[in-house]
Scaffold this active site. Structure first.
Site, PDB file in Angstrom:
ATOM      1  N   GLY A 247       0.746  -1.245   0.000  1.00 50.20           N
ATOM      2  CA  GLY A 247       0.000   0.000   0.000  1.00 50.20           C
ATOM      3  C   GLY A 247       0.774   1.291   0.000  1.00 50.20           C
ATOM      4  N   GLY A 289       3.761  -3.516  -3.780  1.00 51.48           N
ATOM      5  CA  GLY A 289       3.733  -3.683  -5.231  1.00 51.48           C
ATOM      6  C   GLY A 289       4.189  -2.393  -5.892  1.00 51.48           C
ATOM      7  CB  CYS A 356     -15.343   3.555 -30.053  1.00 57.02           C
ATOM      8  SG  CYS A 356     -14.398   3.440 -31.565  1.00 57.02           S
ATOM      9  CE1 TYR A 385      -1.878  -3.335  -8.576  1.00 60.11           C
ATOM     10  CE2 TYR A 385      -0.685  -1.385  -7.846  1.00 60.11           C
ATOM     11  CZ  TYR A 385      -1.190  -2.648  -7.601  1.00 60.11           C
ATOM     12  OH  TYR A 385      -0.995  -3.218  -6.367  1.00 60.11           O
TER      13      TYR A 385
HETATM   14  N1  LLP Z   1      -1.537  -6.975  -0.794  1.00 61.26           N
HETATM   15  C1  LLP Z   1      -2.842  -7.091  -1.103  1.00 61.26           C
HETATM   16  C2  LLP Z   1      -3.658  -8.083  -0.399  1.00 61.26           C
HETATM   17  C3  LLP Z   1      -3.385  -6.268  -2.092  1.00 61.26           C
HETATM   18  O1  LLP Z   1      -4.678  -6.399  -2.405  1.00 61.26           O
HETATM   19  C4  LLP Z   1      -2.578  -5.332  -2.768  1.00 61.26           C
HETATM   20  C5  LLP Z   1      -3.126  -4.463  -3.801  1.00 61.26           C
HETATM   21  C6  LLP Z   1      -1.210  -5.251  -2.413  1.00 61.26           C
HETATM   22  C7  LLP Z   1      -0.725  -6.085  -1.417  1.00 61.26           C
HETATM   23  C8  LLP Z   1      -0.251  -4.314  -3.080  1.00 61.26           C
HETATM   24  O2  LLP Z   1      -0.577  -2.969  -2.888  1.00 61.26           O
HETATM   25  P1  LLP Z   1       0.440  -1.816  -3.359  1.00 61.26           P
HETATM   26  O3  LLP Z   1       1.688  -1.925  -2.533  1.00 61.26           O
HETATM   27  O4  LLP Z   1       0.749  -2.027  -4.795  1.00 61.26           O
HETATM   28  O5  LLP Z   1      -0.319  -0.575  -3.122  1.00 61.26           O
HETATM   29  N2  LLP Z   1      -5.127  -1.131  -9.578  1.00 61.26           N
HETATM   30  C9  LLP Z   1      -4.992  -0.147  -8.530  1.00 61.26           C
HETATM   31  C10 LLP Z   1      -4.339  -0.707  -7.296  1.00 61.26           C
HETATM   32  C11 LLP Z   1      -5.044  -1.931  -6.761  1.00 61.26           C
HETATM   33  C12 LLP Z   1      -4.390  -2.513  -5.564  1.00 61.26           C
HETATM   34  C13 LLP Z   1      -4.994  -3.826  -5.231  1.00 61.26           C
HETATM   35  N3  LLP Z   1      -4.368  -4.493  -4.149  1.00 61.26           N
HETATM   36  C14 LLP Z   1      -4.237   1.059  -9.061  1.00 61.26           C
HETATM   37  O6  LLP Z   1      -3.868   1.054 -10.240  1.00 61.26           O
HETATM   38  O7  LLP Z   1      -4.040   2.030  -8.353  1.00 61.26           O
END
Ligand code: LLP
Length: 429
Positions: A247, A289, A356, A385
């Site tokens: 996150g 991530g 479109c 993403y």
């Molecule tokens: N762990 C779990 C259980 C998650 O659901 C997620 C992301 C992460 C870790 C990794 O989160 P990060 O460190 O990347 O913030 N598509 C969206 C983001 C969706 C995140 C979903 N879960 C975007 O493009 O902003």
């Protein structure tokens, strides 16, 4: 707060300032591989991973890269070689991780809807932990594990009910979200799990949302988890792992947006919040991530046409929202720069793709040096993403992907072909 060095900088090439990834001009990649193309910097990927790892030094920890942020084999293989683990949410992501050379015993399996087939595959591979999200899932996992004659390592995902203060679609730790087991029901769920013979209850987990720009929601969530760990310990359940999810946000460069905490600030806050349980020998697991891969990637696109109507100017490029969904889906801002630096006057424009739908835009009302057909545009901070959310809408083959290292590059994914898109289909009899 120090801003992260970007691997994408202008360098003089043949009398022009050309945007390069490390030492490779993006124009060279575009000419050789075509557009749209995702370009990643290997050194930035490695730097970001090492910075996050260094921020947790001194605390026993595992970094389980969240595969959904970028699941390309080329990216996963670099991270696997650095010693990363993986946070997966499907059997497909498990296969990718193993094929990239990743270690099975560093995998945590998250997600509210694991199927029995996915559970079996993960048990057979020997993953580190299932992050279980409901009592019904516990019962099914117990049965599947006993069927295989093994015990499934289980961490229960708790919904700590904290506000991550991020976009509602990517906020996951509130009562009204579908994720985790309610904090109020968690203690009973742990005791129930501990009574199931097919389960080895080893951890507690949370993930409160993505693109967080403050440390307080993380530390509030961890405080709830550490209280629970201590309470369970008193009740005879000793946990070995505390998984704080992912996150941490990145800086997308939008004027007026406060920059997120650095990995160092995040690490210090997390370690302080974990202090109450450290004497129990609990290992920290993180699932970052975006912060690992976000700044390592750019999407390079070519300008096709321009047009102006009574109220707007549009720049039509060859990438679309099937290639990068974030602007349309979340109203996300991605920085943009022309690949060849120009002193042309600025122009307020909507950067749009060929799809479109009015929702097909990459930027709205953006101040950019006026672009002309044939010019290349680099869309920054697109490593997370970006490709992983790409689709084939409008029968658009997905982009190629390139990994740059120093003055060379490797195509880590060929551009898809229309024949590949049609390969699984048949006309009606
Ligand atoms: N762990 C779990 C259980 C998650 O659901 C997620 C992301 C992460 C870790 C990794 O989160 P990060 O460190 O990347 O913030 N598509 C969206 C983001 C969706 C995140 C979903 N879960 C975007 O493009 O902003």
């Amino acid at each position: 707060m120090s801003s992260t060095p970007t691997p994408f900088e202008y360098r003089p090439v043949d009398g022009h300032d050309e945007l390069c990834c490390e030492a490779v001009p993006l124009a060279r990649i575009a000419a050789e591989v075509g557009t749209p193309v995702y370009v990643y910097s290997r050194s930035e990927l490695e730097r970001a991973y090492r910075a996050f790892d260094a921020a947790l030094a001194g605390t026993d920890h595992l970094i389980a890269f969240s595969v959904k942020a970028n699941s390309s084999l080329g990216i996963l293989s670099v991270l696997a070689r650095l010693g990363a683990g993986a946070d997966i949410v499907s059997g497909g992501e498990l296969t990718r991780w193993l094929r990239a050379g990743g270690a099975a015993d560093k995998v945590v399996f998250s997600g509210v809807g694991k199927t029995e087939a996915e559970m079996r595959a993960a048990l057979e591979a020997g993953i580190l932990a299932f992050n279980v999200e409901s009592e019904e899932e516990l019962v099914v996992l117990d049965r599947v594990a006993r069927g295989l004659g093994v015990r499934a390592p289980v961490s229960l995902r708790v919904n700590p009910d904290v506000d991550a203060q991020t976009h509602p679609y990517i906020s996951t730790g509130l009562k009204q979200n579908k994720f985790g087991i309610a904090a109020t029901a968690a203690r009973d769920a742990f005791h129930r799990a501990a009574d199931l013979p097919g389960l080895d209850v080893m951890g507690v987990d949370c993930h409160i949302g993505s693109q967080l720009t403050k440390t307080a929601p993380f530390t509030d969530a961890i405080a709830r988890l550490t209280e629970l760990v201590l309470e369970l310990d008193r009740g005879g359940i000793r946990l070995r792992e505390l998984d704080v999810g992912g996150g941490l946000g990145i800086d997308y460069g939008k004027d007026g947006d406060a920059p997120p905490p650095s990995p160092g600030e995040y690490g210090a806050a997390v370690r302080a919040a974990l202090a109450p349980v450290m004497s129990l020998g609990v290992r920290l697991v993180c699932e970052p991530g975006r912060v690992i891969v976000g700044n390592a990637g750019a999407l390079v696109t070519r300008v096709l046409y321009r047009k102006r109507n009574d109220v707007k100017h549009f720049t039509i490029v060859d990438a679309a929202f099937n290639d990068l969904m974030r602007p349309s889906l979340y109203g996300a801002y991605h920085p943009m720069r022309p690949v060849r630096r120009t002193d042309r006057a600025a122009q307020v424009t909507d950067v749009v793709g060929p799809i479109c739908e009015t929702g097909d835009f990459l930027a709205r009302d953006r101040d950019l040096p006026a672009l002309e057909p044939g010019d290349l545009l680099a869309i920054g901070a697109a490593g997370a993403y970006g490709f992983s959310m790409a689709s084939n809408y409008n029968t658009r083959p997905r982009a190629a992907e390139v990994l740059v290292s120093g003055d060379g590059y490797q195509v880590i994914r060929d551009r898809e072909t229309v024949d590949q898109l049609l390969a699984n289909e048949r006309v009606a009899e």
